[in-house]
Write a protein that holds these residues in place. Structure first.
Motif, PDB file in Angstrom:
ATOM      1  N   ALA A 168       0.826  -1.206   0.000  1.00  0.00           N
ATOM      2  CA  ALA A 168       0.000   0.000   0.000  1.00  0.00           C
ATOM      3  C   ALA A 168       0.861   1.257   0.000  1.00  0.00           C
ATOM      4  CB  ALA A 168      -0.920  -0.014   1.216  1.00  0.00           C
ATOM      5  N   LEU A 169       1.929   1.275   0.796  1.00  0.00           N
ATOM      6  CA  LEU A 169       2.804   2.449   0.855  1.00  0.00           C
ATOM      7  C   LEU A 169       3.521   2.672  -0.470  1.00  0.00           C
ATOM      8  CD1 LEU A 169       4.362   2.041   4.430  1.00  0.00           C
ATOM      9  CD2 LEU A 169       2.655   3.719   3.694  1.00  0.00           C
ATOM     10  N   PHE A 170       3.822   1.591  -1.170  1.00  0.00           N
ATOM     11  CA  PHE A 170       4.488   1.711  -2.464  1.00  0.00           C
ATOM     12  C   PHE A 170       3.537   2.232  -3.534  1.00  0.00           C
ATOM     13  CE2 PHE A 170       5.480  -0.191  -6.615  1.00  0.00           C
ATOM     14  CZ  PHE A 170       6.736   0.385  -6.843  1.00  0.00           C
ATOM     15  N   LEU A 171       2.282   1.770  -3.482  1.00  0.00           N
ATOM     16  CA  LEU A 171       1.326   2.119  -4.539  1.00  0.00           C
ATOM     17  C   LEU A 171       0.683   3.480  -4.343  1.00  0.00           C
ATOM     18  CD1 LEU A 171      -0.540  -1.289  -4.974  1.00  0.00           C
ATOM     19  CD2 LEU A 171       1.154  -0.298  -6.514  1.00  0.00           C
ATOM     20  N   ALA A 172       0.476   3.905  -3.105  1.00  0.00           N
ATOM     21  CA  ALA A 172      -0.321   5.100  -2.822  1.00  0.00           C
ATOM     22  C   ALA A 172       0.141   6.356  -3.553  1.00  0.00           C
ATOM     23  CB  ALA A 172      -0.363   5.343  -1.312  1.00  0.00           C
ATOM     24  N   PRO A 173       1.458   6.650  -3.612  1.00  0.00           N
ATOM     25  CA  PRO A 173       1.862   7.906  -4.267  1.00  0.00           C
ATOM     26  C   PRO A 173       1.588   7.958  -5.763  1.00  0.00           C
ATOM     27  CG  PRO A 173       3.620   7.037  -2.862  1.00  0.00           C
ATOM     28  CD  PRO A 173       2.601   5.956  -3.012  1.00  0.00           C
ATOM     29  N   LEU A 174       1.486   6.803  -6.413  1.00  0.00           N
ATOM     30  CA  LEU A 174       1.374   6.792  -7.876  1.00  0.00           C
ATOM     31  C   LEU A 174       0.089   7.442  -8.370  1.00  0.00           C
ATOM     32  CD1 LEU A 174       2.823   3.236  -8.654  1.00  0.00           C
ATOM     33  CD2 LEU A 174       4.007   5.446  -8.641  1.00  0.00           C
ATOM     34  N   PRO A 175      -1.098   7.047  -7.891  1.00  0.00           N
ATOM     35  CA  PRO A 175      -2.309   7.721  -8.368  1.00  0.00           C
ATOM     36  C   PRO A 175      -2.378   9.182  -7.950  1.00  0.00           C
ATOM     37  CG  PRO A 175      -2.839   6.192  -6.602  1.00  0.00           C
ATOM     38  CD  PRO A 175      -1.429   5.923  -7.005  1.00  0.00           C
ATOM     39  N   VAL A 176      -1.838   9.519  -6.781  1.00  0.00           N
ATOM     40  CA  VAL A 176      -1.848  10.911  -6.328  1.00  0.00           C
ATOM     41  C   VAL A 176      -1.040  11.781  -7.286  1.00  0.00           C
ATOM     42  CG1 VAL A 176      -1.137  12.487  -4.496  1.00  0.00           C
ATOM     43  CG2 VAL A 176      -2.192  10.292  -3.915  1.00  0.00           C
ATOM     44  N   LEU A 177       0.160  11.341  -7.625  1.00  0.00           N
ATOM     45  CA  LEU A 177       1.006  12.103  -8.540  1.00  0.00           C
ATOM     46  C   LEU A 177       0.388  12.176  -9.934  1.00  0.00           C
ATOM     47  CD1 LEU A 177       4.534  10.764  -7.492  1.00  0.00           C
ATOM     48  CD2 LEU A 177       3.554  13.020  -7.011  1.00  0.00           C
ATOM     49  N   ALA A 178      -0.209  11.075 -10.373  1.00  0.00           N
ATOM     50  CA  ALA A 178      -0.827  11.068 -11.698  1.00  0.00           C
ATOM     51  C   ALA A 178      -1.970  12.073 -11.768  1.00  0.00           C
ATOM     52  CB  ALA A 178      -1.325   9.672 -12.033  1.00  0.00           C
ATOM     53  N   VAL A 179      -2.816  12.089 -10.752  1.00  0.00           N
ATOM     54  CA  VAL A 179      -3.967  13.001 -10.741  1.00  0.00           C
ATOM     55  C   VAL A 179      -3.509  14.457 -10.698  1.00  0.00           C
ATOM     56  CG1 VAL A 179      -5.887  13.800  -9.297  1.00  0.00           C
ATOM     57  CG2 VAL A 179      -5.604  11.368  -9.767  1.00  0.00           C
ATOM     58  N   LEU A 180      -2.500  14.748  -9.919  1.00  0.00           N
ATOM     59  CA  LEU A 180      -2.077  16.137  -9.724  1.00  0.00           C
ATOM     60  C   LEU A 180      -1.184  16.661 -10.839  1.00  0.00           C
ATOM     61  CD1 LEU A 180      -1.326  16.175  -5.877  1.00  0.00           C
ATOM     62  CD2 LEU A 180      -3.365  17.027  -7.064  1.00  0.00           C
ATOM     63  N   LEU A 181      -0.445  15.790 -11.500  1.00  0.00           N
ATOM     64  CA  LEU A 181       0.573  16.255 -12.444  1.00  0.00           C
ATOM     65  C   LEU A 181       0.212  16.027 -13.911  1.00  0.00           C
ATOM     66  CD1 LEU A 181       3.831  15.082 -10.592  1.00  0.00           C
ATOM     67  CD2 LEU A 181       2.709  17.321 -10.513  1.00  0.00           C
TER      68      LEU A 181
ATOM     69  N   LEU B 216      -8.726  14.186  -6.854  1.00  0.00           N
ATOM     70  CA  LEU B 216      -8.003  13.597  -5.735  1.00  0.00           C
ATOM     71  C   LEU B 216      -8.912  13.451  -4.523  1.00  0.00           C
ATOM     72  CD1 LEU B 216      -5.398  12.556  -4.482  1.00  0.00           C
ATOM     73  CD2 LEU B 216      -4.771  14.927  -3.955  1.00  0.00           C
ATOM     74  N   PHE B 217      -9.774  14.433  -4.294  1.00  0.00           N
ATOM     75  CA  PHE B 217     -10.698  14.355  -3.168  1.00  0.00           C
ATOM     76  C   PHE B 217     -11.640  13.162  -3.321  1.00  0.00           C
ATOM     77  CE2 PHE B 217     -14.865  15.694  -1.293  1.00  0.00           C
ATOM     78  CZ  PHE B 217     -14.479  15.620   0.037  1.00  0.00           C
ATOM     79  N   ALA B 218     -12.130  12.934  -4.539  1.00  0.00           N
ATOM     80  CA  ALA B 218     -13.012  11.784  -4.777  1.00  0.00           C
ATOM     81  C   ALA B 218     -12.304  10.478  -4.441  1.00  0.00           C
ATOM     82  CB  ALA B 218     -13.486  11.778  -6.227  1.00  0.00           C
ATOM     83  N   LEU B 219     -11.042  10.370  -4.824  1.00  0.00           N
ATOM     84  CA  LEU B 219     -10.278   9.163  -4.500  1.00  0.00           C
ATOM     85  C   LEU B 219     -10.023   9.052  -3.006  1.00  0.00           C
ATOM     86  CD1 LEU B 219      -7.629   9.211  -7.388  1.00  0.00           C
ATOM     87  CD2 LEU B 219      -9.743   7.891  -7.256  1.00  0.00           C
ATOM     88  N   LEU B 220      -9.747  10.184  -2.377  1.00  0.00           N
ATOM     89  CA  LEU B 220      -9.503  10.179  -0.934  1.00  0.00           C
ATOM     90  C   LEU B 220     -10.735   9.714  -0.156  1.00  0.00           C
ATOM     91  CD1 LEU B 220      -7.422  13.455  -0.446  1.00  0.00           C
ATOM     92  CD2 LEU B 220      -6.640  11.112  -0.045  1.00  0.00           C
ATOM     93  N   ILE B 221     -11.914  10.057  -0.639  1.00  0.00           N
ATOM     94  CA  ILE B 221     -13.133   9.582   0.023  1.00  0.00           C
ATOM     95  C   ILE B 221     -13.122   8.061   0.105  1.00  0.00           C
ATOM     96  CG2 ILE B 221     -15.643   9.392  -0.146  1.00  0.00           C
ATOM     97  CD1 ILE B 221     -15.661  12.134  -1.481  1.00  0.00           C
TER      98      ILE B 221
END
Length: 275
Positions: A10-23, A146-151
């Motif tokens: 989970a720690l390895f995967l979590a940053p990938l969608p966040v960076l993709a959505v924001l960048l 990102l907020f939708a995913l965070l929910i």
């Protein structure tokens, strides 16, 4: 799988969608997410009892062509994406009613296989359209996405914590015995807090907080429906996980199930409430 392995993955995967959505710009993000969701549909074909590579590939190709057609027909107002997102929200309402029966088509017939494949497309295509619609809304589209995913992620974490600590009353024992009503309440409470914390970053005023909390709670509930629906498909198909791509976390569809339900419900609710 061990708890440590699950946490490491989970720690390895979590940053990938966040960076993709924001960048990533919306077209690139849509392309990446399309590949991910098509990977989920490849796993979905197992639920329909299809093991041969050729029909599985044909199913993926048909959905990829539908995605391309929807983008081509979208136009400046993204009309087709919005319509398909609305269809998706209605689909998940139907699924909620469907889950009360706790079963899927029992006989392994061509008709039932086709129905299961159709269900997979109805899960994936509206979610993909909703993502494109939401992310393209400037200047806060990436933040809302990102907020939708965070929910979804916060609801899942809150449910896991509350369910582990206080879970007594089973939510749907015939579908997913590990889930409890206490877990659902914990997930809802966690997402309500998320809405309060996230509001200043979404470009809306505090007067819209009640609407934001409302749509957040509905989407958190929808994420549970998405999880339960995939669990029903897995139980009916006799498989524990949709795949083994992620150690300790199953396959692609196991990571997508809640998101597929959350995205169309979120964008429709957001538009309806004027957020």
């Amino acid at each position: 799988m061990s708890r440590r392995q699950r946490i490491t993955t989970a720690l390895f995967l979590a940053p990938l969608p966040v960076l993709a959505v924001l960048l990533l710009p919306t077209p690139w993000l849509a392309a990446v997410v399309a590949l991910v969701m098509l990977g989920g549909l490849w796993e979905w074909t197992r639920f329909a009892g299809i093991a041969e590579p050729l029909p599985r590939a044909a199913f993926l190709a048909a959905n990829a062509l539908l995605m391309a057609a929807l983008v081509w027909a979208a136009g400046p107002g993204l009309f087709t994406l919005k319509i398909v997102s609305l269809v998706g929200a209605a689909w998940w309402l139907a699924v909620l009613l469907w889950l009360r029966r706790g079963r899927f088509a029992a006989d392994d017939t061509p008709r039932n296989r086709a129905l299961k494949l159709l269900a997979g497309s109805l899960c994936v295509l509206p979610a993909w359209c909703a993502l494109g619609w939401l992310h393209s809304e400037d200047p806060y589209g990436a933040r809302w996405t990102l907020f939708a995913l965070l929910i979804v992620w916060v609801a899942d974490s809150g449910a896991y914590f509350a369910g582990t600590k206080w879970g007594r009353n089973k939510l749907a024992p015939s579908i997913s015995p590990g889930k409890s009503w206490e877990g659902v309440y914990g997930g809802l409470a966690a997402t309500a807090v998320l809405a309060v914390v996230a509001l200043p970053f979404l470009g809306i005023g505090w007067g819209q907080l009640p609407a934001l909390v409302l749509v957040t709670l509905v989407v958190a509930g929808a994420s549970v429906v998405g999880d339960l629906f995939e669990s029903l498909m897995k139980r009916h198909s006799g498989v524990k996980d949709s795949g083994d791509l992620f150690p300790g976390h199953g396959g692609m569809m196991d990571r997508l199930d809640s998101i597929l339900a959350a995205l169309p419900v979120f964008v429709v609710g957001k538009a309806w409430l004027g957020l």
